[in-house]
Design a protein around this motif. Structure first.
Motif, PDB file in Angstrom:
ATOM      1  N   MET A  45      -9.113   4.006   1.846  1.00 26.64           N
ATOM      2  CA  MET A  45      -7.801   3.390   1.748  1.00 26.64           C
ATOM      3  C   MET A  45      -6.964   4.146   0.708  1.00 26.64           C
ATOM      4  O   MET A  45      -7.435   4.379  -0.406  1.00 26.64           O
ATOM      5  N   THR A  46      -5.743   4.538   1.079  1.00 23.73           N
ATOM      6  CA  THR A  46      -4.880   5.248   0.134  1.00 23.73           C
ATOM      7  C   THR A  46      -4.247   4.256  -0.843  1.00 23.73           C
ATOM      8  O   THR A  46      -4.252   3.041  -0.603  1.00 23.73           O
TER       9      THR A  46
ATOM     10  N   LEU B  66      -3.096   0.231  -0.396  1.00 24.15           N
ATOM     11  CA  LEU B  66      -3.581  -0.845  -1.270  1.00 24.15           C
ATOM     12  C   LEU B  66      -2.461  -1.775  -1.732  1.00 24.15           C
ATOM     13  O   LEU B  66      -2.716  -2.916  -2.112  1.00 24.15           O
ATOM     14  N   LYS B  67      -1.219  -1.317  -1.686  1.00 27.57           N
ATOM     15  CA  LYS B  67      -0.101  -2.132  -2.184  1.00 27.57           C
ATOM     16  C   LYS B  67      -0.003  -3.507  -1.506  1.00 27.57           C
ATOM     17  O   LYS B  67       0.098  -4.516  -2.197  1.00 27.57           O
ATOM     18  N   PRO B  68      -0.034  -3.579  -0.154  1.00 23.93           N
ATOM     19  CA  PRO B  68       0.030  -4.916   0.458  1.00 23.93           C
ATOM     20  C   PRO B  68      -1.175  -5.792   0.098  1.00 23.93           C
ATOM     21  O   PRO B  68      -1.046  -7.016   0.012  1.00 23.93           O
ATOM     22  N   GLU B  69      -2.326  -5.153  -0.121  1.00 21.43           N
ATOM     23  CA  GLU B  69      -3.519  -5.914  -0.532  1.00 21.43           C
ATOM     24  C   GLU B  69      -3.290  -6.544  -1.913  1.00 21.43           C
ATOM     25  O   GLU B  69      -3.656  -7.692  -2.151  1.00 21.43           O
ATOM     26  N   VAL B  70      -2.695  -5.768  -2.819  1.00 24.37           N
ATOM     27  CA  VAL B  70      -2.375  -6.276  -4.164  1.00 24.37           C
ATOM     28  C   VAL B  70      -1.391  -7.440  -4.039  1.00 24.37           C
ATOM     29  O   VAL B  70      -1.573  -8.491  -4.670  1.00 24.37           O
TER      30      VAL B  70
ATOM     31  N   THR C 190      -0.953  -9.466  -1.546  1.00 24.89           N
ATOM     32  CA  THR C 190      -1.645 -10.628  -0.975  1.00 24.89           C
ATOM     33  C   THR C 190      -2.433 -11.365  -2.051  1.00 24.89           C
ATOM     34  O   THR C 190      -2.389 -12.600  -2.136  1.00 24.89           O
ATOM     35  N   ILE C 191      -3.138 -10.611  -2.896  1.00 21.70           N
ATOM     36  CA  ILE C 191      -3.907 -11.227  -3.986  1.00 21.70           C
ATOM     37  C   ILE C 191      -2.972 -11.963  -4.942  1.00 21.70           C
ATOM     38  O   ILE C 191      -3.216 -13.123  -5.301  1.00 21.70           O
ATOM     39  N   ILE C 192      -1.895 -11.305  -5.342  1.00 23.05           N
ATOM     40  CA  ILE C 192      -0.945 -11.894  -6.293  1.00 23.05           C
ATOM     41  C   ILE C 192      -0.353 -13.189  -5.745  1.00 23.05           C
ATOM     42  O   ILE C 192      -0.184 -14.167  -6.464  1.00 23.05           O
ATOM     43  N   SER C 193      -0.028 -13.211  -4.455  1.00 24.87           N
ATOM     44  CA  SER C 193       0.650 -14.372  -3.865  1.00 24.87           C
ATOM     45  C   SER C 193      -0.283 -15.544  -3.560  1.00 24.87           C
ATOM     46  O   SER C 193       0.178 -16.617  -3.175  1.00 24.87           O
ATOM     47  N   ASN C 194      -1.583 -15.381  -3.756  1.00 23.22           N
ATOM     48  CA  ASN C 194      -2.542 -16.451  -3.459  1.00 23.22           C
ATOM     49  C   ASN C 194      -2.573 -17.473  -4.595  1.00 23.22           C
ATOM     50  O   ASN C 194      -3.413 -17.407  -5.488  1.00 23.22           O
ATOM     51  N   THR C 195      -1.675 -18.433  -4.523  1.00 21.02           N
ATOM     52  CA  THR C 195      -1.562 -19.430  -5.594  1.00 21.02           C
ATOM     53  C   THR C 195      -2.701 -20.454  -5.587  1.00 21.02           C
ATOM     54  O   THR C 195      -2.774 -21.303  -6.467  1.00 21.02           O
ATOM     55  N   ASN C 196      -3.587 -20.375  -4.596  1.00 21.79           N
ATOM     56  CA  ASN C 196      -4.768 -21.251  -4.597  1.00 21.79           C
ATOM     57  C   ASN C 196      -5.803 -20.779  -5.610  1.00 21.79           C
ATOM     58  O   ASN C 196      -6.744 -21.513  -5.918  1.00 21.79           O
TER      59      ASN C 196
ATOM     60  N   GLU D 267      -0.214   6.892 -11.410  1.00 20.21           N
ATOM     61  CA  GLU D 267       0.680   6.248 -12.382  1.00 20.21           C
ATOM     62  C   GLU D 267       1.673   5.325 -11.691  1.00 20.21           C
ATOM     63  O   GLU D 267       1.864   4.188 -12.108  1.00 20.21           O
ATOM     64  N   ARG D 268       2.341   5.819 -10.647  1.00 19.18           N
ATOM     65  CA  ARG D 268       3.337   4.997  -9.939  1.00 19.18           C
ATOM     66  C   ARG D 268       2.663   3.778  -9.310  1.00 19.18           C
ATOM     67  O   ARG D 268       3.201   2.671  -9.356  1.00 19.18           O
ATOM     68  N   PHE D 269       1.492   3.983  -8.711  1.00 15.08           N
ATOM     69  CA  PHE D 269       0.777   2.867  -8.092  1.00 15.08           C
ATOM     70  C   PHE D 269       0.405   1.816  -9.142  1.00 15.08           C
ATOM     71  O   PHE D 269       0.600   0.617  -8.927  1.00 15.08           O
ATOM     72  N   LEU D 270      -0.110   2.242 -10.275  1.00 15.90           N
ATOM     73  CA  LEU D 270      -0.527   1.288 -11.307  1.00 15.90           C
ATOM     74  C   LEU D 270       0.676   0.613 -11.965  1.00 15.90           C
ATOM     75  O   LEU D 270       0.581  -0.550 -12.379  1.00 15.90           O
ATOM     76  N   GLU D 271       1.803   1.301 -12.033  1.00 10.26           N
ATOM     77  CA  GLU D 271       3.043   0.646 -12.491  1.00 10.26           C
ATOM     78  C   GLU D 271       3.417  -0.475 -11.518  1.00 10.26           C
ATOM     79  O   GLU D 271       3.831  -1.556 -11.936  1.00 10.26           O
ATOM     80  N   PHE D 272       3.259  -0.210 -10.221  1.00  7.93           N
ATOM     81  CA  PHE D 272       3.501  -1.233  -9.202  1.00  7.93           C
ATOM     82  C   PHE D 272       2.561  -2.423  -9.418  1.00  7.93           C
ATOM     83  O   PHE D 272       2.992  -3.581  -9.408  1.00  7.93           O
ATOM     84  N   VAL D 273       1.272  -2.149  -9.618  1.00 11.19           N
ATOM     85  CA  VAL D 273       0.292  -3.218  -9.857  1.00 11.19           C
ATOM     86  C   VAL D 273       0.702  -4.044 -11.078  1.00 11.19           C
ATOM     87  O   VAL D 273       0.720  -5.283 -11.020  1.00 11.19           O
TER      88      VAL D 273
END
Length: 151
Positions: A1-2, A6-10, A12-18, A137-143
Motif C-alpha cells: 500500500m502506498t 493509506l490516507k483514506p485508511e487514516v 476512516t480510523i480518525i472518523s470512528n467515534t465509537n 514528510e507530507r504524508f505524516l503532516e497529513f496524519v
C-alpha cells in the motif's frame, strides 16, 4: 500500500467515534507499521500537562524506556522546542540522540498542532538507513493534521 493509499485508511480510523482517541491513535500506529516496510517503531508523544516534557502515548514496536522525554532532549525533545519537522537520515550522526534500540538507523518526527500550539508529535524509527523522503514528510503532516482534529 502506498502512502497515498493509506490516507483514506487514516481518515476512516480518525472518523470512528465509537473508539476512544487512544484506540484510534493506536490503530494509526498499527496501520503505518504494518503497511510501510521501513516504519519499524511508530508512536505518539504528547506534552505532559504544564511540564516541559513529553509523555509517551500509544505506540507499536519494541518497548521503550523513554516514556518521558524532557523538552530539548533527543529528536522528539528538540521538535517540542523547534515546532519543526525533524528528519534524521543517520541517528549516529546526531549528538543529541536518545537511542531506543541499537537496530534504529533513522528517525522522523513531525509535530502535531492544535490551535497553533505544538501539543505532541508522531515519532517513527526505521531500521533502514536514510529511508525517509519528502513524500513521508507530507504524508505524516497529513496524519498529524487529521490527529489534531480529535485532540
Amino acid at each position: 500500500m502506498t502512502l497515498t493509499q493509506l490516507k483514506p485508511e487514516v481518515e476512516t480510523i480518525i472518523s470512528n467515534t465509537n473508539e476512544t482517541v487512544d484506540n484510534r491513535l493506536l490503530s494509526i500506529c498499527q496501520l503505518l507499521e504494518q503497511h510501510v516496510p521501513y516504519y519499524n517503531w511508530v508512536g505518539f508523544y504528547f506534552k505532559n500537562g504544564d511540564k516541559d516534557e513529553l509523555k509517551l502515548g500509544p505506540y507499536v514496536g519494541a518497548p521503550t524506556d523513554h516514556t518521558i522525554i524532557p523538552f530539548g532532549k533527543g529528536i522528539c525533545g528538540q521538535v517540542a522546542v523547534s515546532n519543526k519537522n525533524f528528519v534524521v537520515p543517520d541517528v549516529t550522526a546526531q549528538d543529541n540522540y536518545i537511542a531506543c534500540s541499537i537496530t534504529v538507523k533513522a528517525e522522523i518526527v513531525i509535530p502535531i498542532f492544535v490551535n497553533g500550539e505544538n501539543i505532541g508529535q508522531i515519532d517513527i524509527d526505521s531500521n533502514t538507513p536514510d529511508p525517509f523522503t519528502p513524500e513521508d514528510e507530507r504524508f505524516l503532516e497529513f496524519v498529524c493534521q487529521k490527529v489534531s482534529e480529535i485532540l
